[in-house]
Design an enzyme around this catalytic site. Structure first.
Site, PDB file in Angstrom:
ATOM      1  N   LYS A 196      -6.488  -0.894  11.930  1.00 12.52           N
ATOM      2  CA  LYS A 196      -5.972  -1.252  10.597  1.00 12.52           C
ATOM      3  C   LYS A 196      -4.761  -0.366  10.288  1.00 12.52           C
ATOM      4  CE  LYS A 196      -5.728  -0.844   5.924  1.00 12.52           C
ATOM      5  NZ  LYS A 196      -4.740  -0.007   5.241  1.00 12.52           N
ATOM      6  N   ASP A 255       5.142 -14.570  11.425  1.00 14.21           N
ATOM      7  CA  ASP A 255       3.822 -15.060  11.016  1.00 14.21           C
ATOM      8  C   ASP A 255       2.776 -13.959  11.258  1.00 14.21           C
ATOM      9  OD1 ASP A 255       1.340 -16.264  10.887  1.00 14.21           O
ATOM     10  OD2 ASP A 255       1.968 -18.100  11.896  1.00 14.21           O
ATOM     11  N   GLU A 277       0.818  -1.221   0.000  1.00  8.23           N
ATOM     12  CA  GLU A 277       0.000   0.000   0.000  1.00  8.23           C
ATOM     13  C   GLU A 277       0.853   1.273   0.000  1.00  8.23           C
ATOM     14  OE1 GLU A 277      -2.835   0.160   3.227  1.00  8.23           O
ATOM     15  OE2 GLU A 277      -3.798   1.948   2.398  1.00  8.23           O
ATOM     16  N   HIS A 312      -2.263  10.630   1.160  1.00  6.42           N
ATOM     17  CA  HIS A 312      -2.410   9.289   0.600  1.00  6.42           C
ATOM     18  C   HIS A 312      -2.427   9.361  -0.924  1.00  6.42           C
ATOM     19  CE1 HIS A 312      -3.424   5.095   0.667  1.00  6.42           C
ATOM     20  NE2 HIS A 312      -4.481   5.308  -0.102  1.00  6.42           N
TER      21      HIS A 312
END
Ligand code: HMG
Length: 448
Positions: free
Chosen positions: A290, A306, A95, A403
């Site tokens: 998030k 992991d 991203e 962004h």
């Protein structure tokens, strides 16, 4: 030859013996079955093979049925001052704006004392889940006799870990019959030092399970039915609320907005309110977290850990008080702004991919070959920095400005912009808000 069955419901084929086909036969089957109308499919698959055959075969063997490699960019975020040491943090993520945001937050806090991080605890957990329908008092007496044998009979597995200072910390018998009839657990805690510890813990648990069943057969106080303890499964828990790390930043409020036209007191106030909203409102908390995980997952991936285990654990932890809530917290007291995260992270810097994947090795080297505790601190800091950058944008300019500024190159690539077009458009959008439609319009205008 492979055997195929046509499945009329899904309009695709099933296949038996796929795992035993060679890599090239697997690709042939995939292409013949799914890509009859896509002449490029085989080329795309092979385009991502590494020309170094040894390296490719290493990657082929990480998982099963490998047909190619799936690349993620590996970026770096410099200027992270953590407990007085400067770090450049490797981040594997797809991203745009995440690495830039982390870098910007790192640079910001570099001039304000950097990040402080502390490992609070490092306990991992594993359980043997079993059924027993007999007398509970007898089971408790049996367990008290069994416990030393559980330690003794796992000595061949634990001896090296014990020499290094780790091993099994404790084993408890837990009565879960209020949840499911006859359900008990051996609930064990472990110290696995620099290893994530999954193999170590699971091997110990499987031995516990054998010892439990064998000793029950010979326990004289049990009647015949009580001797037949039914082990359902033995497995580590990825929920590790006692493998906890804390990271924080703080500074006088007046220093919060230096070099900008933002009022620092208004910013601090809005920032704290934004965190409070994430603490009480699950819809916001999920997006807030998030943003935290943007930073955490990227470092976890880059260091070969992991990320599914980390994700599962972190979100369970975020819900530990009965409602999903923020992983970060902020306060303003005596003109001092403070922002912190407390998060469970079971990470390893030995074992698994850490000594196998060349880029993982390189990432760990970049981080000065950290211990698992060092890595816990670095990962927590990456999560905190990411959240700081996102909240700073959200409470000031809005998220889209930064962004979309970072996403601009992706939009230009979507339209296969030439280098010349890219240079012109990047220049044009330096002073213009980036939106998808504005970029499309600008490309069309340039091309006409
Ligand atoms: P800016 O102020 O326009 O950047 O911020 P700048 O050009 O003034 O540069 C300042 C510094 O930012 C640079 O310092 C770099 O450290 C970094 P320098 O290197 O010049 O000394 N930086 C970059 N680093 C690498 N490559 C670049 C780059 N540009 C700046 N190209 C920025 C721009 C995007 C950093 C800022 O607007 C920001 O932090 N935005 C937040 C972005 C974000 O959070 N992205 C995550 C994706 S959105 C999301 O998924 C989560 C969310 O929903 C979570 C939530 O709701 O809480 C938001």
């Amino acid at each position: 030859m492979y055997l195929c069955n046509f499945n009329y419901h899904s309009m695709t084929k099933s296949i038996s013996g796929f795992s035993r086909l060679s890599k090239s036969k697997k690709i042939d089957w995939i292409v013949d079955t799914y890509f009859t109308n896509n002449k490029n499919a085989k080329k795309i698959i092979k385009q991502y093979w590494n020309t170094d055959e040894q390296l490719q075969s290493l990657h082929d063997e990480f998982i099963e049925n490998t047909i190619t490699n799936y690349y993620l960019p590996l970026g770096v975020a410099p200027n992270f001052l953590i407990n007085g040491t400067l770090h450049t943090i490797p981040m594997a993520i797809e991203e745009s704006s995440v690495v830039a945001a982390a870098s910007k937050a790192a640079k910001f806090w570099l001039d304000r004392g950097g990040f402080k991080a502390d490992v609070i605890s490092t306990t991992k957990i594993g359980q043997v889940h079993f059924k027993y329908f007999g007398n509970k008092e007898k089971l408790i007496s049996f367990f008290n006799e069994l416990k030393p044998a559980l330690f003794k009979e796992t000595e061949n597995i634990t001896q090296n870990m014990v020499k290094r200072g780790g091993g099994i910390k404790d084993i408890e018998l837990k009565d879960k019959t209020h949840k499911i009839e006859g359900y008990f657990q051996l609930h064990a805690t472990f110290e696995t030092l620099d290893a994530m510890g999954a193999n170590f813990i699971n091997s110990c648990l499987e031995q516990f399970s054998k010892t439990l069943k064998e000793k029950a057969q010979n326990y004289v106080a049990f009647d015949e039915e009580e001797k037949d303890i039914d082990v359902i499964m033995s497995i580590l828990s990825n929920y590790v609320p006692e493998c906890l790390v804390k990271a924080e930043v703080s500074c006088p409020i007046s220093e919060l907005a230096e070099g900008t036209d933002i009022d620092p007191y208004e910013f601090a106030d809005k920032f704290v309110q934004a965190v409070q909203i994430a603490e009480v409102e699950p819809y916001r908390a999920v997006t807030h977290n998030k943003g935290v995980m943007n930073g955490i997952d990227a470092v976890v991936l880059a260091t070969g850990n992991d990320f599914r285990a980390i994700e599962a654990c972190v979100h369970a932890y975020a819900s530990r008080n009965g409602s999903y809530s923020s992983l970060t917290h902020a306060s303003v007291e005596n003109d001092q702004f403070k922002f912190w995260i407390e998060i469970p992270l079971a990470l390893g810097t030995v074992g698994g991919l850490t000594s196998l994947h060349p880029l993982v090795k390189l990432s760990l080297e970049l981080l000065h070959k950290p211990t698992a505790q060092d890595l816990m601190k670095i990962v927590a800091v990456a999560g905190l920095a990411q959240n700081f950058a996102a909240l700073r944008s959200l409470t000031t300019t809005g998220i889209q400005k930064g962004h979309m500024k970072m996403h601009l190159k992706n939009i230009l690539n979507q339209f296969q912009a030439t280098e010349e077009e890219k240079t012109k458009l990047l220049e044009q959008f330096k002073d213009q808000v980036v939106t998808h439609s504005a970029v499309v319009e600008a490309i069309e205008k340039l091309r006409s």
